[in-house]
Design a protein around this motif. Structure first.
Motif, mmCIF file in Angstrom:
data_model
loop_
_atom_site.group_PDB
_atom_site.id
_atom_site.type_symbol
_atom_site.label_atom_id
_atom_site.label_comp_id
_atom_site.label_asym_id
_atom_site.label_seq_id
_atom_site.Cartn_x
_atom_site.Cartn_y
_atom_site.Cartn_z
ATOM 1 N N THR A 105 31.322 -92.458 -17.299
ATOM 2 C CA THR A 105 31.725 -91.083 -17.567
ATOM 3 C C THR A 105 30.496 -90.318 -18.032
ATOM 4 O O THR A 105 29.471 -90.922 -18.384
ATOM 5 N N GLN A 107 29.755 -88.831 -20.698
ATOM 6 C CA GLN A 107 29.272 -89.122 -22.050
ATOM 7 C C GLN A 107 28.422 -90.379 -22.089
ATOM 8 O O GLN A 107 27.492 -90.469 -22.887
ATOM 9 N N ASP A 108 28.744 -91.356 -21.225
ATOM 10 C CA ASP A 108 27.922 -92.564 -21.194
ATOM 11 C C ASP A 108 26.460 -92.219 -20.903
ATOM 12 O O ASP A 108 25.537 -92.726 -21.553
ATOM 13 N N ASP A 111 24.921 -89.806 -23.817
ATOM 14 C CA ASP A 111 24.623 -90.528 -25.052
ATOM 15 C C ASP A 111 23.442 -91.480 -24.876
ATOM 16 O O ASP A 111 22.577 -91.596 -25.746
ATOM 17 N N ALA A 195 37.763 -93.267 -20.558
ATOM 18 C CA ALA A 195 38.437 -93.218 -21.857
ATOM 19 C C ALA A 195 37.920 -94.296 -22.805
ATOM 20 O O ALA A 195 38.581 -94.635 -23.785
ATOM 21 N N GLY A 196 36.749 -94.835 -22.493
ATOM 22 C CA GLY A 196 36.161 -95.851 -23.357
ATOM 23 C C GLY A 196 36.775 -97.220 -23.216
ATOM 24 O O GLY A 196 36.567 -98.090 -24.074
ATOM 25 N N HIS A 226 32.194 -93.795 -28.133
ATOM 26 C CA HIS A 226 32.331 -92.391 -27.731
ATOM 27 C C HIS A 226 32.663 -91.468 -28.900
ATOM 28 O O HIS A 226 32.068 -90.398 -29.044
ATOM 29 N N THR A 227 33.622 -91.838 -29.708
ATOM 30 C CA THR A 227 33.984 -90.993 -30.855
ATOM 31 C C THR A 227 33.807 -91.722 -32.179
ATOM 32 O O THR A 227 34.283 -91.256 -33.216
ATOM 33 N N GLN A 307 35.781 -86.563 -34.879
ATOM 34 C CA GLN A 307 35.994 -86.342 -33.446
ATOM 35 C C GLN A 307 37.400 -86.783 -33.039
ATOM 36 O O GLN A 307 37.912 -87.793 -33.517
ATOM 37 N N GLN A 310 39.745 -90.006 -28.095
ATOM 38 C CA GLN A 310 38.733 -90.753 -27.356
ATOM 39 C C GLN A 310 37.643 -89.875 -26.727
ATOM 40 O O GLN A 310 36.748 -90.374 -26.059
ATOM 41 N N ARG A 311 37.707 -88.559 -26.937
ATOM 42 C CA ARG A 311 36.628 -87.677 -26.487
ATOM 43 C C ARG A 311 36.658 -86.406 -27.325
ATOM 44 O O ARG A 311 37.694 -85.735 -27.399
ATOM 45 N N TRP A 316 30.984 -83.472 -30.222
ATOM 46 C CA TRP A 316 29.981 -84.242 -29.470
ATOM 47 C C TRP A 316 28.946 -83.308 -28.874
ATOM 48 O O TRP A 316 27.736 -83.544 -28.959
#
Length: 381
Positions: A105, A107-108, A111, A195-196, A226-227, A307, A310-311, A316
């Protein structure tokens, strides 16, 4: 944010080049390429498809302004970048676009790129903290037995030595450098999928995550974060402490450089546009200026730890520029302090003159010298 006019003045030019828009794009590409290769190793991506990825990536030409404009719609630059990458790979090999961004995703990638940039910029902060500490240690050694006044609440207290003063600076800088270096080394990769849960790469998700970490030289993640932002919070605190550790000696230098004391002076003092007689301790002044920006940035990052699910919806996103600014502020404080201390001139005659203004325990300097020995002997690098 980067500023060509003020970066050199504040010392932020030490890290500006590894935190700018071009560096961000390069880091995002680095993560995407490593992800394709890690997924290929795990058997998720076909090797022939993977072979098309690197040459296609090398042909990508997009600047920060262009990608930034494209990022508005989705809320981060990974979305339009992946779109561009897949299109480029498809031109090399039909159907090979699936080798881009496998199981990930946005965010991966964001981050992990942020971690890469943080480690690169952070290593320069640590380098300057250690350089500042070494300069303070050299001052402590040279002036182990140089008497000067210790001051409490702005008034002369008992005699000490300038070596003891500098040893105290050294101790704080060493602690800050060691803590920051440790946290930088622990920063992990991020790979969790939408969704992690690693669902898109099941059952190979952990292997892909570990392979990605190994290829990028990062710590393994254990589980996606993630969060769960304790690492970012700890890092923020360490950078804030580093800035504070620099602000302390910088403040002392500013005070000791005053006309009425004149106990130290910088090797290359600044002048004044209207008062030619002035010799300002500009390196110390700008170290303080950079350090003063840090607490507010730390507070923003700590507040962003809260946060949703899961997002995160905004918290973020607030981290990217804030952490980069904190790295710039801490780097500026450390680099300007290093310039200050490495060329600091000490004036024992002025110290003796000022010390004579108040009575005190004249055995204190000998005890202070013992403290210098203890600090220098216990340095951990």
């Amino acid at each position: 944010m980067a500023n060509e006019l003020f970066d050199p003045l504040y010392g932020a030019d030490r890290v500006a080049g590894v935190l700018d828009g071009g560096a961000w794009i390069a880091a995002l590409l680095e993560v995407e390429l490593a992800l394709t290769n890690a997924a290929t190793d795990a058997g998720i991506v076909d090797e022939h498809d993977a072979d098309a990825v690197e040459p296609a990536f090398g042909a990508i030409r997009v600047g920060p302004a262009e990608l930034g404009a494209e990022a508005v719609e989705g809320g981060n630059p990974v979305i339009p970048l992946v779109r561009r990458l897949r299109a480029a790979v498809e031109k090399v090999r039909d159907g090979a676009g699936r080798a881009v961004h496998p199981g990930a995703t946005s965010q991966d990638v964001m981050d992990t790129a942020l971690v890469l940039l943080t480690r690169r910029a952070g290593s320069r902060v640590v380098e300057d903290l250690r350089g500042s500490a070494d300069a303070a240690a050299a001052l402590a050694t040279a002036h182990r037995d140089t008497p000067c006044a210790a001051r409490t609440l702005g008034q002369q207290a008992l005699p000490t030595t300038f070596g003891a003063v500098a040893a105290s600076w050294c101790s704080g800088l060493d602690r800050a450098a060691a803590r920051l270096a440790g946290l930088l080394g622990e920063l992990p990769v991020q790979f969790g999928g939408a969704a992690g849960t690693l669902a898109a790469s099941y059952p190979h998700g952990p292997a892909v995550a570990d392979g990605l970490a190994a290829r990028l030289g990062l710590a393994p993640q254990g589980v996606p974060w993630h969060t769960e932002r304790t690492r970012i919070g700890e890092l923020a605190g360490a950078l804030g402490v580093a800035a504070g550790a620099c602000a302390k000696p910088a403040t002392d230098v500013v005070l000791l450089s005053g006309t009425e004391l004149g106990e130290v002076s910088e090797a290359a003092p600044g002048d004044s546009s209207s008062m030619p007689h002035k010799r300002n301790p500009i390196a110390a002044v700008t170290a303080r200026a950079s350090a003063r920006r840090a607490p507010g940035l730390v507070a923003t990052l700590l507040a962003s730890m809260e946060q949703e699910h899961q997002r995160a919806a905004g918290a973020w996103h607030a981290e990217w520029v804030t952490l980069a600014d904190l790295l710039r502020a801490s780097s500026g404080a450390a680099s300007r302090l290093r310039a200050c201390l490495e060329g600091l001139a000490v004036h024992p005659d002025a110290m003796a003159r000022n010390l004579a203004l108040a009575a005190g325990d004249h055995d204190a300097p000998h005890h202070a010298g013992d403290l210098v020995d203890r600090v220098l002997a216990g340095r951990v690098r």
